[in-house]
Design a protein around this motif. Sequence first.
Motif, PDB file in Angstrom:
ATOM      1  N   TYR A 177      19.976  41.356 -34.238  1.00 17.29           N
ATOM      2  CA  TYR A 177      21.978  41.583 -33.964  1.00 17.29           C
ATOM      3  C   TYR A 177      22.006  42.897 -34.333  1.00 17.29           C
ATOM      4  O   TYR A 177      23.031  43.588 -34.423  1.00 17.29           O
ATOM      5  N   LYS A 178      21.591  43.264 -35.712  1.00 14.40           N
ATOM      6  CA  LYS A 178      22.101  44.105 -36.282  1.00 14.40           C
ATOM      7  C   LYS A 178      21.409  45.292 -35.818  1.00 14.40           C
ATOM      8  O   LYS A 178      22.448  46.395 -35.405  1.00 14.40           O
ATOM      9  N   ILE A 195      29.098  35.907 -29.387  1.00 11.92           N
ATOM     10  CA  ILE A 195      28.549  36.079 -29.910  1.00 11.92           C
ATOM     11  C   ILE A 195      27.825  33.717 -29.971  1.00 11.92           C
ATOM     12  O   ILE A 195      28.695  33.172 -30.359  1.00 11.92           O
ATOM     13  N   VAL A 196      26.824  33.650 -29.832  1.00 13.06           N
ATOM     14  CA  VAL A 196      25.799  32.014 -29.218  1.00 13.06           C
ATOM     15  C   VAL A 196      24.801  31.625 -30.168  1.00 13.06           C
ATOM     16  O   VAL A 196      23.903  31.780 -29.829  1.00 13.06           O
ATOM     17  N   ILE A 240      27.460  37.990 -39.063  1.00 12.28           N
ATOM     18  CA  ILE A 240      27.575  38.573 -37.354  1.00 12.28           C
ATOM     19  C   ILE A 240      28.978  38.971 -36.921  1.00 12.28           C
ATOM     20  O   ILE A 240      28.815  40.111 -36.061  1.00 12.28           O
ATOM     21  N   ALA A 241      30.122  38.421 -36.375  1.00 14.09           N
ATOM     22  CA  ALA A 241      31.333  38.650 -36.658  1.00 14.09           C
ATOM     23  C   ALA A 241      31.506  40.586 -37.648  1.00 14.09           C
ATOM     24  O   ALA A 241      32.477  41.005 -36.726  1.00 14.09           O
ATOM     25  N   LYS A 242      31.403  39.655 -39.304  1.00  8.67           N
ATOM     26  CA  LYS A 242      32.330  40.912 -39.633  1.00  8.67           C
ATOM     27  C   LYS A 242      30.744  42.070 -39.019  1.00  8.67           C
ATOM     28  O   LYS A 242      32.032  43.257 -38.745  1.00  8.67           O
ATOM     29  N   ASP A 300      34.895  43.876 -29.736  1.00  8.88           N
ATOM     30  CA  ASP A 300      35.769  43.450 -29.214  1.00  8.88           C
ATOM     31  C   ASP A 300      35.124  41.818 -29.606  1.00  8.88           C
ATOM     32  O   ASP A 300      33.090  42.217 -29.323  1.00  8.88           O
ATOM     33  N   ILE A 301      34.880  41.172 -29.611  1.00  4.99           N
ATOM     34  CA  ILE A 301      34.512  39.706 -29.831  1.00  4.99           C
ATOM     35  C   ILE A 301      35.048  38.478 -29.056  1.00  4.99           C
ATOM     36  O   ILE A 301      36.253  38.400 -28.811  1.00  4.99           O
TER      37      ILE A 301
END
Length: 131
Positions: A61-62, A80-81, A90-92, A100-101
């Motif tokens: 993810y990074k 994000i799943v 991850i959200a941060k 946007d998430i």
Amino acid sequence: MKLNFAMIGGGGGFIGNVHRTGATIDNKARLVAGCFSRNEDRNKEYAELWDVSPERTYKDYKELIISESKRDDKVDFIVIVTPNITHYEIAKMCLEYDFDIVCDKPVTIKLEDSLELKKMEEKKDKLFGVT
């Protein structure tokens, strides 16, 4: 105009395909990037299955967040799943890089982490959807 999105997680589990289908069912969004699994073979398998180019299939993810943030055609939002315990970090990072998430529930394990993300989302003026 279609929105382009990336998905983090979802390779090998039932919920990934549910989110992908839900995001694309009205033909207004398309999956163009992702890191679908930490398992390299599974990651590539799902990228191929979902027509994501190898160039936009990331090892973690990074790498996805950093690489997409630098692209002229960066994704419009990130889904994000992943396992629940990883949602916060991850959200941060997504918010830090101005994405946007859409996040599967629960957003976080601890209330204070959710409140921190809420403050970041408001400060950055980002959208943060929870399924």
